[in-house]
Scaffold this motif. Sequence first.
Motif, PDB file in Angstrom:
ATOM      1  N   SER A   1       4.733   0.026 -36.828  1.00  0.00           N
ATOM      2  CA  SER A   1       5.507   1.691 -37.379  1.00  0.00           C
ATOM      3  C   SER A   1       7.230   1.389 -36.879  1.00  0.00           C
ATOM      4  CB  SER A   1       4.963   2.573 -36.599  1.00  0.00           C
ATOM      5  OG  SER A   1       5.246   3.147 -35.178  1.00  0.00           O
ATOM      6  N   HIS A   2       7.647   0.798 -35.700  1.00  0.00           N
ATOM      7  CA  HIS A   2       8.885   0.916 -35.141  1.00  0.00           C
ATOM      8  C   HIS A   2       9.591  -0.102 -35.674  1.00  0.00           C
ATOM      9  CE1 HIS A   2       7.123   4.424 -32.625  1.00  0.00           C
ATOM     10  NE2 HIS A   2       8.329   5.292 -32.520  1.00  0.00           N
ATOM     11  N   ALA A   3       8.857  -0.622 -36.910  1.00  0.00           N
ATOM     12  CA  ALA A   3       9.572  -2.085 -36.828  1.00  0.00           C
ATOM     13  C   ALA A   3      10.820  -2.576 -35.937  1.00  0.00           C
ATOM     14  CB  ALA A   3      11.046  -1.623 -38.276  1.00  0.00           C
ATOM     15  N   ALA A   4       9.414  -2.937 -34.723  1.00  0.00           N
ATOM     16  CA  ALA A   4      10.221  -3.510 -33.498  1.00  0.00           C
ATOM     17  C   ALA A   4       8.869  -4.324 -32.938  1.00  0.00           C
ATOM     18  CB  ALA A   4       9.884  -2.745 -31.802  1.00  0.00           C
ATOM     19  N   CYS A   5       8.690  -5.434 -34.136  1.00  0.00           N
ATOM     20  CA  CYS A   5       7.507  -6.567 -34.587  1.00  0.00           C
ATOM     21  C   CYS A   5       8.245  -7.558 -34.048  1.00  0.00           C
ATOM     22  CB  CYS A   5       6.071  -6.177 -34.963  1.00  0.00           C
ATOM     23  SG  CYS A   5       5.060  -8.062 -34.666  1.00  0.00           S
ATOM     24  N   SER A   6       8.864  -8.685 -32.849  1.00  0.00           N
ATOM     25  CA  SER A   6       8.650  -9.681 -32.911  1.00  0.00           C
ATOM     26  C   SER A   6       8.303 -11.105 -32.986  1.00  0.00           C
ATOM     27  CB  SER A   6      10.105 -10.273 -31.312  1.00  0.00           C
ATOM     28  OG  SER A   6       9.037 -10.651 -30.340  1.00  0.00           O
ATOM     29  N   GLN A   7       6.808 -10.705 -33.202  1.00  0.00           N
ATOM     30  CA  GLN A   7       6.150 -11.698 -33.425  1.00  0.00           C
ATOM     31  C   GLN A   7       4.646 -11.571 -34.124  1.00  0.00           C
ATOM     32  OE1 GLN A   7       6.488 -14.885 -31.441  1.00  0.00           O
ATOM     33  NE2 GLN A   7       8.218 -14.433 -30.730  1.00  0.00           N
ATOM     34  N   PRO A   8       4.889 -11.295 -35.862  1.00  0.00           N
ATOM     35  CA  PRO A   8       3.463 -10.870 -36.103  1.00  0.00           C
ATOM     36  C   PRO A   8       2.434 -11.887 -36.658  1.00  0.00           C
ATOM     37  CG  PRO A   8       6.542 -11.367 -37.545  1.00  0.00           C
ATOM     38  CD  PRO A   8       6.226 -11.498 -36.391  1.00  0.00           C
ATOM     39  N   PHE A   9       3.248 -13.550 -36.788  1.00  0.00           N
ATOM     40  CA  PHE A   9       1.896 -14.055 -37.003  1.00  0.00           C
ATOM     41  C   PHE A   9       0.752 -14.235 -35.675  1.00  0.00           C
ATOM     42  CE2 PHE A   9       5.036 -17.154 -39.064  1.00  0.00           C
ATOM     43  CZ  PHE A   9       5.224 -16.258 -40.125  1.00  0.00           C
ATOM     44  N   SER A  10       1.474 -13.425 -34.887  1.00  0.00           N
ATOM     45  CA  SER A  10       0.392 -13.669 -33.536  1.00  0.00           C
ATOM     46  C   SER A  10       0.031 -12.225 -33.373  1.00  0.00           C
ATOM     47  CB  SER A  10       1.106 -12.701 -32.028  1.00  0.00           C
ATOM     48  OG  SER A  10       1.924 -14.009 -31.871  1.00  0.00           O
ATOM     49  N   HIS A  11       0.230 -11.770 -34.634  1.00  0.00           N
ATOM     50  CA  HIS A  11      -1.405  -9.955 -34.895  1.00  0.00           C
ATOM     51  C   HIS A  11      -1.316 -10.277 -36.384  1.00  0.00           C
ATOM     52  CE1 HIS A  11       0.004  -8.844 -30.475  1.00  0.00           C
ATOM     53  NE2 HIS A  11       1.401  -9.246 -31.345  1.00  0.00           N
ATOM     54  N   LEU A  12      -0.577 -10.307 -37.375  1.00  0.00           N
ATOM     55  CA  LEU A  12      -0.976  -9.977 -38.484  1.00  0.00           C
ATOM     56  C   LEU A  12      -1.394 -11.521 -39.047  1.00  0.00           C
ATOM     57  CD1 LEU A  12       1.852  -7.792 -39.826  1.00  0.00           C
ATOM     58  CD2 LEU A  12      -0.169  -7.524 -38.795  1.00  0.00           C
TER      59      LEU A  12
ATOM     60  N   ASN B   1      10.491  -3.786 -51.656  1.00  0.00           N
ATOM     61  CA  ASN B   1       9.488  -3.106 -50.573  1.00  0.00           C
ATOM     62  C   ASN B   1      10.286  -1.605 -50.503  1.00  0.00           C
ATOM     63  OD1 ASN B   1      11.792  -3.747 -48.673  1.00  0.00           O
ATOM     64  ND2 ASN B   1      10.365  -4.934 -47.662  1.00  0.00           N
ATOM     65  N   GLN B   2      10.943  -1.490 -50.637  1.00  0.00           N
ATOM     66  CA  GLN B   2      11.546  -0.319 -51.078  1.00  0.00           C
ATOM     67  C   GLN B   2      12.521   0.166 -49.729  1.00  0.00           C
ATOM     68  OE1 GLN B   2       8.338   0.089 -51.817  1.00  0.00           O
ATOM     69  NE2 GLN B   2       9.207  -0.133 -53.917  1.00  0.00           N
ATOM     70  N   TRP B   3      13.283  -1.389 -49.555  1.00  0.00           N
ATOM     71  CA  TRP B   3      13.715  -0.819 -48.308  1.00  0.00           C
ATOM     72  C   TRP B   3      13.410   0.012 -47.171  1.00  0.00           C
ATOM     73  CZ3 TRP B   3      18.575  -3.896 -48.956  1.00  0.00           C
ATOM     74  CH2 TRP B   3      18.716  -3.937 -50.471  1.00  0.00           C
ATOM     75  N   ASP B   4      12.000  -0.614 -46.752  1.00  0.00           N
ATOM     76  CA  ASP B   4      10.998  -0.186 -45.796  1.00  0.00           C
ATOM     77  C   ASP B   4      11.552  -1.646 -44.819  1.00  0.00           C
ATOM     78  OD1 ASP B   4       9.324   1.156 -43.818  1.00  0.00           O
ATOM     79  OD2 ASP B   4       8.519   1.539 -45.165  1.00  0.00           O
ATOM     80  N   GLY B   5      11.877  -1.028 -43.870  1.00  0.00           N
ATOM     81  CA  GLY B   5      11.628  -2.260 -42.834  1.00  0.00           C
ATOM     82  C   GLY B   5      10.517  -2.379 -41.905  1.00  0.00           C
ATOM     83  N   ARG B   6       9.784  -1.601 -41.823  1.00  0.00           N
ATOM     84  CA  ARG B   6       8.107  -1.898 -41.125  1.00  0.00           C
ATOM     85  C   ARG B   6       7.114  -2.703 -41.604  1.00  0.00           C
ATOM     86  NH1 ARG B   6       6.072   4.070 -41.850  1.00  0.00           N
ATOM     87  NH2 ARG B   6       6.577   3.680 -44.343  1.00  0.00           N
ATOM     88  N   LEU B   7       7.747  -2.942 -43.325  1.00  0.00           N
ATOM     89  CA  LEU B   7       6.028  -3.519 -44.400  1.00  0.00           C
ATOM     90  C   LEU B   7       6.868  -5.118 -43.573  1.00  0.00           C
ATOM     91  CD1 LEU B   7       6.851  -1.543 -47.521  1.00  0.00           C
ATOM     92  CD2 LEU B   7       5.141  -1.377 -45.692  1.00  0.00           C
ATOM     93  N   HIS B   8       7.625  -5.523 -43.399  1.00  0.00           N
ATOM     94  CA  HIS B   8       8.085  -7.701 -43.447  1.00  0.00           C
ATOM     95  C   HIS B   8       8.464  -7.205 -42.788  1.00  0.00           C
ATOM     96  CE1 HIS B   8       7.194  -7.375 -48.291  1.00  0.00           C
ATOM     97  NE2 HIS B   8       6.522  -7.957 -47.570  1.00  0.00           N
ATOM     98  N   PRO B   9       8.376  -7.553 -41.420  1.00  0.00           N
ATOM     99  CA  PRO B   9       8.253  -8.077 -39.685  1.00  0.00           C
ATOM    100  C   PRO B   9       8.782  -9.702 -39.616  1.00  0.00           C
ATOM    101  CG  PRO B   9       6.280  -7.279 -39.963  1.00  0.00           C
ATOM    102  CD  PRO B   9       6.653  -6.643 -41.030  1.00  0.00           C
TER     103      PRO B   9
END
Length: 740
Positions: free
Chosen positions: A8-19, A167-175
């Motif tokens: 939610s804060h666009a602070a995820c560095s390892q999205p492949f581990s969670h998504l 993505n409407q320039w939303d940094g949360r959507l594509h970490p």
Amino acid sequence: MQISQQLSHAACSQPFSHLGPIHNKDSLIIRVWRPDAKSITLTWPSAASINDVVLTLNTKTGVFEGEAPTIAEKYVYTVVVSVSAVGQRGNDQGDANLGVNTYRYIDPYQFQEQAYHAVHYIDAAPENLYHQAGAQLVCTDKENMSATRFCVYAPNATAVSVIGDFNQWDGRLHPMQKTSLGFWVLIIPAVGEGERYKYQIKDAQGFELPHKADPVGFSAEQYPSHASKIFDHSRYTWQDSEWMAARNADKYHQPMSIYEVHLGSWKKPENNSEQRYLTYKELGEQLIPYVKDMGYTHIELLPVSEFPFDGSWGYQPVGMFSPTSRFGDPDDFKQFVDRCHQAGVGVIIDWVPAHFPEDGHGLARFDGSHVYEYEDPRKGWHPDWNSCIYDFGKQTVRQFLVANALFWLDKFHIDGLRVDAVASMLYLDYSRNEGEWIPNVDGGNENYEAISLLRWMNEEVYKHYPDAMTIAEESTSFPKVSRPVFDGGLGFGFKWNMGWMHDSLHYISKDPAYRHYHHGDITFSMVYAFDENFVLPISHDEVVHGKGSLIGKMPGDEWQQAANLRCYAGFMYGHPGKKLSFMGNEIGQSREWNHDSGLDWHLLQYEKHKGIQALYKALNRLYASTPALHELDHEHQGFQWIDHGNAEQSIVSFVRYSKDKQQQVYVVSNFTPVPRTHFRLGVKQNSRLRLALNTDSQLFWGSDYATIEHVSSEPVAWNDCKESVEITLPPLATLFYVTE
């Protein structure tokens, strides 16, 4: 910080581990995070045997998840999102049948292994960078769907997201996923050519930086967005195979007369109410025929790499892999180069690896740290240009620059790179006072890292493109700039002769009455003329910043100014070395060059300016058609003084030889307005001479002072020669006599 907070804060560095899909014994757990979702359903459109899966919200993580059979991993799933209110959409790829509160997209996080593949071989060869990094159009390994693979180097960032219109320039959507090599990767399906994008980056402390353009972006928008754009380099069909096949690796024995051009100010559109530039296509229709008709062999373009500030003329580039969009898209630039080649004209571009500007969307402090520039300002800040200096010691930066050099030769069929500001790269104390620079490990001022980079760049260029060339703008006496690396040189093909340019312009600017005091300025260049493979430049730098125009440097009244210019141009074309002249010089442009306005083409309604233009055209044709004037430009055997000591009369004379010694051209320059009748000139053998060109001819708005068209030598010893001829020298003129 919990994963939901990271996302939610666009602070995820390892999205492949969670998504995306995660193996769980005999099934798959598939997780999706969408901040606007009320409910999420997964569908497998190409696999009817797999039932839809409704995901449930994991209240601990804020992520939707569900279970699917392992067979589902072989197929692509689609995410169907129902939102709680109209307008709260994330990535809407437009399915009107689903209703205004529902949208669907293909989950990027199901292509993890393919995304990782981008970084496996990047450092194996420099050119791999532009094949793998940036925004690459790909097909997914599952079901062969169109997608874009994003890959960016930001080693010290804590989070990077792709943002764009999709993505409407939303940094949360594509970490993006951080890899061990410092690259961040992600594949996004159904995002294709023309889409605008940037990177949202958070530094080591988690602070968000200004949105960054892609360092390896292939296309870019202008102010105010400076957004990168996805571009397909495979689409253009080249028509220059004949040129490329015939392109000769031996440039040294060929004529090379270069027309240096600033594309934005060569000419403006007629009735330019919009105050716009000519496009690449319009330049192809107007500039190329002009250059061809004038007899130039090459065009050299001031930098075309994308740059934010018009007033930098391109020398403060930000998008090193993108031709500036001021004049069109990358394919338009390819077509321009293609048309040059079809017309028999080579294309050289100015390339700037020395420094880059601080613009927020660019390379400076790219991930909050000094990724591209030296950290210490005593090495990393250029005081003359208020710009950052690349860290030539970092392998990633070195690869970035070498890859970029290869990129222009590869994707755009460029024939040569003229490397800007080489001297500023070679010396640690360049333009610095004592205490403002850091000595090298030996206590000296040479930048060993930059020297190593330049050698590597030249080695790679000539290894992959032996029929291309590199040219150094280098203003010092650094040894062996244009000698091979294996011989201890920097490896450039050619070097600009800045010494000749400064000395000769200093000489020609003097009143003829005082030139005999400065005679050494016009002759000194021959002391070192063959130490390097020189290009004689009269470049843009000589007609800006208060220096006035080339004709404006000439002394005397209107006629004498034009005559001085013609005499000087003739001397330049007779002197050993390839030739370069900035646009406008060839029409006797009266005012100083201004990048905001076109050249003063209206001057060609006057005979003086038409005459100067006709002279440059004649000089180009004489130079190209006369082997003695170009075949041995870089060898002692091609030149011999007849008389370099005639300071009293301000006359210089020399002879140029063809490679087979069968042709000789005698060049005589009279740098005073006094005509010299019965002037005796030594010749090297019994011969008959024909006047091939006289810069004082009425064809060039000269005085047309009576000269001798044909003359035979006689056994009168003169100028240490056994034979000599008697000729007439017009005032302020250069004559070319060719043996018959």
